[in-house]
Design an enzyme around this catalytic site. Structure first.
Site: not given
Length: 433
Positions: A247, A333, A360, A389
């Protein structure tokens, strides 16, 4: 202003790992995912040096969900790291790369019997147990296979990092791990200790992602040491390893106040030494699981500028040939990135645009307020710090092929994932007629 230093050649083109970004686009096409391998190695070295200075016994375990390919596992193997996997697919990829199974940990909140069997059969170093159902499944697998395995217990310690709610994983209300406050963790300990084929070597917790402060990790260390002391007194069991998860935050934009590995490790070490001394515990080995902080700053997405939509008195839309299919994080996010015009790196910023993808969806905006030089069709956009990610969450939405991935190091470029073709999109389709 871009929040970090970037290298340019005499033509004013962005250099990645000593390679001209415009040459990469010509050679391999766009959209293109590029990793500066030297940057990856430096991030690893920064963590290693910080731990070496701390005097702790430690293990750095790459959180491969951030980016998992054969080539990535090969780099991690070269660097002597551990790695954690969260699926049978990641485990298979690591094994295909020749990564030593004994240096793998297997995470996940819903591992299947097939995945647990695969992990046991290949000699995975440690399985990190997440729930009571999994304890029973692994017990049955070990009985059938007639073997044993190292395990850890993943705990939810009730510590919440200040991150996006989808990336907070240490608080009580989480799908991950055994809750400490309700007594689930202690019951899990008793169940595992009752199975001779499970060798409990440590406890694990992960409090969130993109963390910029040390307080959460200090609290986590204190909590895990307290649990270890309690279990020593009540069950005569002391974990050899405290796994603090990952993290560690990185800089995406100028608003991010990331701190270096040295600061995190200094505070973790000081807290561990003080807490262990107070509890009269020998210093355990510390494991961490950095993913984003290893590959995030090393990654770049290259796009070619296409259409533009100018609206009177509103911000213009500048479209590129990729988007949410190769980086869904801005849409999912509201993640923020910075971008540059790779073929005009030294040109002054003259306008602010919505950097839009080709998918789209009206939400397919890669950078909402991108400050760029004047652009024209054919210019090359580089999004910065996209290594974590992005490709790992890529999709074929709108039936777009996923981009190629190129590793660059010491002025050399190599394709490590081929670009998908239209034929690849229908490779698994079956005719209904």
């Amino acid at each position: 202003m871009i929040s970090r230093d970037l290298q340019a050649n005499e033509q004013g083109h962005l250099l990645l790992g000593g390679v001209d970004a415009t040459q990469l686009a010509r050679d391999f096409g766009t959209p293109l995912v590029v990793y500066d391998v030297g940057n990856i190695r430096q991030q690893i070295q920064d963590f290693r040096e910080s731990f070496d200075q701390s005097g702790l016994r430690y293990q750095i375990s790459y959180a491969s969900k951030a980016f998992a390919t054969v080539a990535m596992y090969q780099v991690i193997k070269e660097e002597g790291l551990h790695a954690d996997v969260v699926s049978g697919g990641e485990l298979y990829t690591a094994l295909q790369a020749g990564f030593p199974a004994e240096r793998l940990s297997f995470h996940g909140n819903n591992k299947s019997v097939a995945e647990l069997t695969m992990a046991v059969d290949h000699g995975v170093g440690v399985i990190i147990l997440d729930n009571f159902h999994e304890i029973q499944l692994l017990k049955e697998v070990l009985a059938v296979r007639g073997t044993s395995v190292n395990v850890m217990l993943r705990l939810t310690p009730g510590i919440s990092a200040h991150t996006h709610r989808y990336t907070q994983t240490g608080q009580v209300d989480s799908k991950f791990g055994f809750d400490v406050a309700s007594g689930q963790a202690t019951r899990a300990l008793q169940e595992v200790l009752a199975v001779p084929q499970m060798h409990l070597i440590g406890i694990h917790a992960h409090i969130g992602s993109q963390i910029f402060g040390v307080a959460g990790f200090e609290m986590l260390v204190q909590k895990l040491v307290s649990i270890a002391a309690e279990w020593r007194d009540d069950f005569d069991f002391v974990p050899q390893i405290l796994n603090l998860g990952g993290g560690f935050g990185i800089t995406y934009t100028a608003a991010d106040e990331a701190i270096g590995p040295d600061v995190f490790i200094q505070h973790i070490a000081a807290t561990l030494k003080a807490s262990s001394a107070e509890a009269n515990l020998d210093l355990p080995e510390i494991w961490i699981e950095p993913g984003r902080s290893i590959v995030g700053p090393a990654g770049y997405n290259l796009y070619t500028v296409g259409s533009r939509k100018d609206i009177p008195n509103l911000t213009s839309y500048l479209s590129v040939d990729g988007g949410m299919g190769d980086n869904i994080r801005p849409a999912l996010y509201q993640a923020q990135y910075e971008a540059v015009v790779a073929n005009k790196l030294n040109a002054p910023q003259q306008e602010t645009v919505h950097l839009a993808g080709k998918y789209c969806e009206s939400g397919d905006i890669l950078v909402d307020q991108a400050k760029l030089p004047r652009t024209e069709p054919g210019d090359l956009i580089a999004m910065l710090d996209t290594g974590a990610y992005g490709y790992s969450m890529a999709s074929n939405y709108n039936r777009n092929p996923r981009p190629a991935v190129v590793f660059v190091e010491n002025g050399q470029a190599k394709v490590v994932v081929r670009r998908e073709t239209f034929a690849d999109l229908t490779r698994l389709d079956e005719s209904y007629l």
